[in-house]
Design a protein around this motif. Structure first.
Motif, mmCIF file in Angstrom:
data_model
loop_
_atom_site.group_PDB
_atom_site.id
_atom_site.type_symbol
_atom_site.label_atom_id
_atom_site.label_comp_id
_atom_site.label_asym_id
_atom_site.label_seq_id
_atom_site.Cartn_x
_atom_site.Cartn_y
_atom_site.Cartn_z
ATOM 1 N N ASP A 226 -5.795 6.088 1.827
ATOM 2 C CA ASP A 226 -5.755 6.514 0.430
ATOM 3 C C ASP A 226 -6.935 5.885 -0.301
ATOM 4 O O ASP A 226 -6.981 4.677 -0.500
ATOM 5 C CB ASP A 226 -4.432 6.087 -0.201
ATOM 6 N N GLU A 227 -7.865 6.728 -0.696
ATOM 7 C CA GLU A 227 -9.065 6.217 -1.372
ATOM 8 C C GLU A 227 -8.837 5.937 -2.854
ATOM 9 O O GLU A 227 -9.734 5.460 -3.535
ATOM 10 C CB GLU A 227 -10.214 7.224 -1.199
ATOM 11 N N SER A 228 -7.631 6.248 -3.336
ATOM 12 C CA SER A 228 -7.360 6.030 -4.764
ATOM 13 C C SER A 228 -7.042 4.582 -5.087
ATOM 14 O O SER A 228 -6.904 4.227 -6.254
ATOM 15 C CB SER A 228 -6.191 6.909 -5.204
ATOM 16 N N LYS A 229 -6.905 3.744 -4.055
ATOM 17 C CA LYS A 229 -6.578 2.322 -4.250
ATOM 18 C C LYS A 229 -5.192 2.129 -4.861
ATOM 19 O O LYS A 229 -4.924 1.126 -5.523
ATOM 20 C CB LYS A 229 -7.633 1.627 -5.127
ATOM 21 N N THR A 230 -4.304 3.095 -4.638
ATOM 22 C CA THR A 230 -2.931 2.966 -5.120
ATOM 23 C C THR A 230 -2.232 1.812 -4.401
ATOM 24 O O THR A 230 -2.375 1.646 -3.194
ATOM 25 C CB THR A 230 -2.141 4.264 -4.870
ATOM 26 N N VAL A 231 -1.486 1.022 -5.152
ATOM 27 C CA VAL A 231 -0.708 -0.069 -4.577
ATOM 28 C C VAL A 231 0.733 0.410 -4.432
ATOM 29 O O VAL A 231 1.356 0.829 -5.408
ATOM 30 C CB VAL A 231 -0.770 -1.330 -5.459
ATOM 31 N N PHE A 232 1.266 0.346 -3.216
ATOM 32 C CA PHE A 232 2.626 0.809 -2.938
ATOM 33 C C PHE A 232 3.566 -0.393 -2.912
ATOM 34 O O PHE A 232 4.056 -0.801 -1.857
ATOM 35 C CB PHE A 232 2.652 1.563 -1.605
ATOM 36 N N ARG A 233 3.818 -0.927 -4.074
ATOM 37 C CA ARG A 233 4.582 -2.174 -4.173
ATOM 38 C C ARG A 233 5.978 -2.034 -3.582
ATOM 39 O O ARG A 233 6.428 -2.877 -2.795
ATOM 40 C CB ARG A 233 4.681 -2.611 -5.636
ATOM 41 N N ASN A 234 6.697 -0.962 -3.956
ATOM 42 C CA ASN A 234 8.074 -0.810 -3.492
ATOM 43 C C ASN A 234 8.148 -0.468 -2.009
ATOM 44 O O ASN A 234 9.066 -0.912 -1.311
ATOM 45 C CB ASN A 234 8.799 0.256 -4.313
ATOM 46 N N ILE A 235 7.201 0.319 -1.518
ATOM 47 C CA ILE A 235 7.190 0.611 -0.085
ATOM 48 C C ILE A 235 6.879 -0.649 0.708
ATOM 49 O O ILE A 235 7.492 -0.919 1.738
ATOM 50 C CB ILE A 235 6.175 1.732 0.232
ATOM 51 N N GLU A 236 5.935 -1.453 0.211
ATOM 52 C CA GLU A 236 5.639 -2.720 0.873
ATOM 53 C C GLU A 236 6.865 -3.630 0.882
ATOM 54 O O GLU A 236 7.171 -4.274 1.890
ATOM 55 C CB GLU A 236 4.483 -3.426 0.167
ATOM 56 N N MET A 237 7.577 -3.663 -0.248
ATOM 57 C CA MET A 237 8.764 -4.517 -0.338
ATOM 58 C C MET A 237 9.860 -4.013 0.604
ATOM 59 O O MET A 237 10.570 -4.802 1.237
ATOM 60 C CB MET A 237 9.269 -4.543 -1.783
#
Length: 289
Positions: A226-237
């Protein structure tokens, strides 16, 4: 006829007999299409166990055996598989009842034990386990379903036609699920797939998915670059609950036989036949103490 074989190989178990008697009493019929003429098995010693088992099932009206040669009777083959969803070959079975259809590969009739030289040392006949299990499955309308999460710009199921067809061929259903509108993950969900989301899941979705996995549910998370640099905080958690971290990079397949079209990032995977008897534990070791 008397069954003098070890372990009564040609005799149905009492559990199976009781179940077939129950279906007979309820006038329930399961159409069982066999892509081989039954008479072709009669003189084949290697197929004798299957032949005798089919005869035992045929004694019950609930087991409507329709045997045919797909080479000489292509019309029947087209009728039972009009959309070509099932990858059928000689020796396979199709179980059908009230619109529920499941394919049983003929290759599953025996399981083999091999020695260190890959020579067969023993074989176990498993037809009764499969026949009764598949009958119960189509009668009860049970279809394990793979749900694909929607609502975060994931790859839509409509774009995964080949995967959906492959899942159907291995007796899985495929549906989309939007947890922002649905209250919970359905009970028939065997795997929840998050396929290349462009946005993170919400806090509410995180709680629903975590509750599903903690109750024994299965989750597959497929993240694309993902080149948008989106942070997937909940998926990571969510992943961290199972000791899985996520780096924002790409993983390539180094085996040329396991990626597609010379694209090292397009990995190939195997779909395993749906089978409630398998007991492999792949995840408990990942759970925190």
């Amino acid at each position: 006829n008397f069954d003098m074989t070890p372990n009564s190989m040609y005799t149905l178990t009492d559990t199976t007999k009781e179940y077939l008697d129950e279906l007979d009493a309820k006038n329930v019929t399961v159409d069982v299409y066999f892509l081989t003429k039954l008479e072709d098995l009669e003189g084949d010693l290697e197929c004798l166990a299957l032949y005798r088992t089919l005869l035992a099932y045929k004694e019950h009206k609930c087991f409507n055996l329709i045997d045919f040669d797909p080479d000489t009777d292509p019309q029947t083959l087209r009728e039972i598989n009009p959309d070509g969803v099932f990858n059928l070959s000689a020796g396979d079975f199709l179980f059908s009842c009230n619109g529920m259809v499941k394919r049983l590969p003929g290759t599953l009739m025996y399981t083999y034990q091999l020695d260190e030289n890959e020579q067969i040392v023993s074989a176990e006949f498993r037809a009764e386990n499969y026949f009764t299990g598949y009958m119960k499955s189509v009668v009860d309308g049970e279809m394990p379903t793979v749900y694909f999460l929607a609502g975060h710009d994931e790859v839509p199921l409509s774009d995964m036609t080949q995967l959906a067809a492959n899942l159907g061929n291995y007796n899985y259903g495929a549906k989309e699920l939007n947890l922002m509108t649905d209250t919970a993950i359905p009970a028939d969900c065997c795997i929840l797939v998050i396929a290349s989301p462009k946005r993170d899941i919400t806090d509410v979705e995180y709680k629903k998915i975590l509750a599903y996995t903690r109750e024994g549910g299965h989750l597959s998370v497929l993240m694309s670059p993902d080149e948008s640099k989106t942070v997937f905080r909940n998926i990571e958690m969510l992943l961290s609950n199972y000791c899985i971290g996520m780096n924002y990079d790409r993983v390539e397949e180094t085996d040329a036989n396991r990626h597609s079209h010379k694209d090292v990032y397009a990995m190939m995977c195997d779909i395993i036949q749906a089978n409630t008897e398998t007991g492999e534990d792949l995840t408990s070791a990942l759970l925190p103490n």
